[in-house]
Motif scaffolding. Structure first.
Motif, short mmCIF file in Angstrom:
data_model
loop_
_atom_site.label_atom_id
_atom_site.label_comp_id
_atom_site.label_asym_id
_atom_site.label_seq_id
_atom_site.Cartn_x
_atom_site.Cartn_y
_atom_site.Cartn_z
N SER A 179 0.83 -1.20 0.00
CA SER A 179 0.00 0.00 0.00
C SER A 179 0.87 1.25 0.00
O SER A 179 1.38 1.67 1.04
N LYS A 181 -0.09 4.31 -0.47
CA LYS A 181 -0.77 5.38 0.25
C LYS A 181 -0.47 5.29 1.74
O LYS A 181 -0.17 6.30 2.39
N PHE A 182 -0.52 4.08 2.28
CA PHE A 182 -0.25 3.86 3.70
C PHE A 182 1.18 4.28 4.04
O PHE A 182 1.43 4.97 5.03
N TYR A 184 3.26 6.37 2.40
CA TYR A 184 3.49 7.81 2.28
C TYR A 184 2.87 8.58 3.44
O TYR A 184 3.45 9.55 3.94
N GLN A 185 1.68 8.17 3.86
CA GLN A 185 1.05 8.81 5.02
C GLN A 185 1.87 8.57 6.29
O GLN A 185 2.03 9.47 7.11
N LEU A 186 2.39 7.36 6.41
CA LEU A 186 3.21 7.02 7.57
C LEU A 186 4.48 7.87 7.60
O LEU A 186 4.87 8.41 8.64
N HIS A 188 4.92 10.78 6.23
CA HIS A 188 4.54 12.17 6.52
C HIS A 188 4.33 12.38 8.02
O HIS A 188 4.87 13.34 8.61
N HIS A 189 3.56 11.50 8.65
CA HIS A 189 3.23 11.67 10.06
C HIS A 189 4.45 11.45 10.97
O HIS A 189 4.66 12.19 11.94
N LYS A 192 6.91 14.38 10.61
CA LYS A 192 6.32 15.56 11.26
C LYS A 192 6.46 15.45 12.77
O LYS A 192 6.81 16.42 13.46
N ARG A 207 12.01 13.19 3.81
CA ARG A 207 10.84 12.62 3.14
C ARG A 207 11.16 12.22 1.71
O ARG A 207 10.74 11.14 1.24
N GLU A 211 10.81 8.47 0.36
CA GLU A 211 9.86 8.21 -0.71
C GLU A 211 10.54 7.61 -1.93
O GLU A 211 9.96 6.77 -2.63
#
Length: 350
Positions: A179, A181-182, A184-186, A188-189, A192, A207, A211
């Motif tokens: 995944s 999407k999973f 990239y969100q991970l 990012h969070h 941060k 990042r 990525e």
């Protein structure tokens, strides 16, 4: 703290656990009686038990060899065997086996294996190992549920905890593998959060690097999905690997010239004991494994044999192989350091 300091700290912590465990095991025991009992076992079955542990490590090496070769990496089975011993050693001396995979990736990089491929290889091996371990325990429970329910109550809470952790871990790894999407969100969070704690300075650069690695990594994962025969081979090899480790208590049982219980009964309980202690955050599950063995396997061994049997089982499956894998890890370190060549930039062409 550097890696050597962490390694020594892990070894010191494990030694303390071993001393504490030994105290509670031996405080009411006669050492001379234990030695006399162990001296009278059948050495043939002890050798078979050791062979099972070599098979255990050899199966992991075969999985690594199969995956890396499928990904186009030129690596020999002998080097993969070295990586497997490195994984066993560092997993054994770190809590929750957390040091095994980073150490394997480190030495795979020294062997000029693409980092994204080595990480993908280890994640595939981990997720299949978790799945097979849970399925193995589930199948054994279905085949022998009355016997297990009667005799495994001493580890039921550890078992419930471990199954929950393993299910969550397996789902997380599958999401990470397939995944984008999973992932990239991970990224990012997490970046941060690290920046908010002032643990990360250049968030954007970090990042971008992560990525880029994910892009290469997911290409490899997509390729693996097109290889059902490879995945079937890894599933079969992992089943053989786990069976080999679960056979150690059976051979110890036979070494004491016992034959009242069947192979299936011993495999059933051992598969659940291994599952129960797999998520306990202690180096090598020291203390927990010994207690789980004595509370569960007292059915198979008389009161005067349970401690000698536990010592032989853990000696074969953990302590002896800790020493062996430690020596082989040193050989791997010096060999790869000596022959290491400057590697080119990681590239993926699938």
């Amino acid at each position: 703290m550097n890696s050597k300091s962490k390694q020594w700290l892990s070894l010191f912590f494990m030694a303390c656990l071993m001393l504490i465990t030994s105290y509670f095991i031996f405080k009411d025991q006669s050492l001379s009686n234990l030695i006399e009992i162990v001296k009278n076992v059948n050495p043939f079955y002890i050798i078979l038990g050791l062979c099972m542990m070599f098979l255990f490590v050899g199966c992991e090496a075969m999985n690594t060899f199969s995956i890396l070769r499928a990904l186009g990496q030129k690596v020999s089975y002998l080097k993969c065997l070295g990586f497997a011993f490195v994984g066993f050693y560092f997993s054994s001396i770190t809590p929750s086996s957390s040091g095994g995979q980073p150490a394997q990736m480190f030495y795979m990089t020294k062997a000029n294996i693409n980092l994204s491929y080595s990480s993908l290889n280890l994640l595939i091996i981990t997720v299949i190992y978790q799945i097979v371990m849970m399925l193995y325990g589930g199948v054994m429970f279905l085949l022998n549920h009355e016997f297990i329910l009667t005799n495994a109550h001493g580890i039921k809470y550890f078992l419930m905890f471990s199954v929950t952790i393993n299910v969550l871990l397996t789902v997380a790894i599958l999401l990470a593998m397939f995944s984008k999407k999973f992932i990239y969100q991970l990224i990012h969070h997490v970046t941060k959060w690290l920046a908010a704690l002032h643990l990360l300075k250049d968030v954007n650069r970090t990042r971008e690097q992560l990525e880029l690695l994910v892009q290469e990594y997911t290409k490899g994962a997509e390729y693996i999905k097109t290889q059902p025969l490879l995945m079937s081979k890894i599933l079969l090899t992992t089943t053989i690997q786990l069976t080999a480790s679960y056979l150690v208590p059976y051979f110890v049982y036979k070494a004491f010239y016992l034959d009242e219980y069947t192979l299936l009964q011993i495999l059933s309980l051992q598969s659940l004991v291994s599952l129960a202690v797999s998520s306990i955050p202690l180096p090598g599950a020291v203390g927990a494994s010994e207690n789980a063995f004595m509370s569960t396997f007292k059915l198979f061994f008389a009161s005067n044999l349970i401690i000698p049997a536990m010592l032989l089982c853990r000696g074969i499956s953990f302590y002896a192989f800790l020493v062996i894998s430690g020596m082989i890890s040193m050989i791997v370190h010096f060999t790869l350091t000596k022959e290491q060549k400057p590697s080119s930039k990681p590239m993926i062409s699938i």
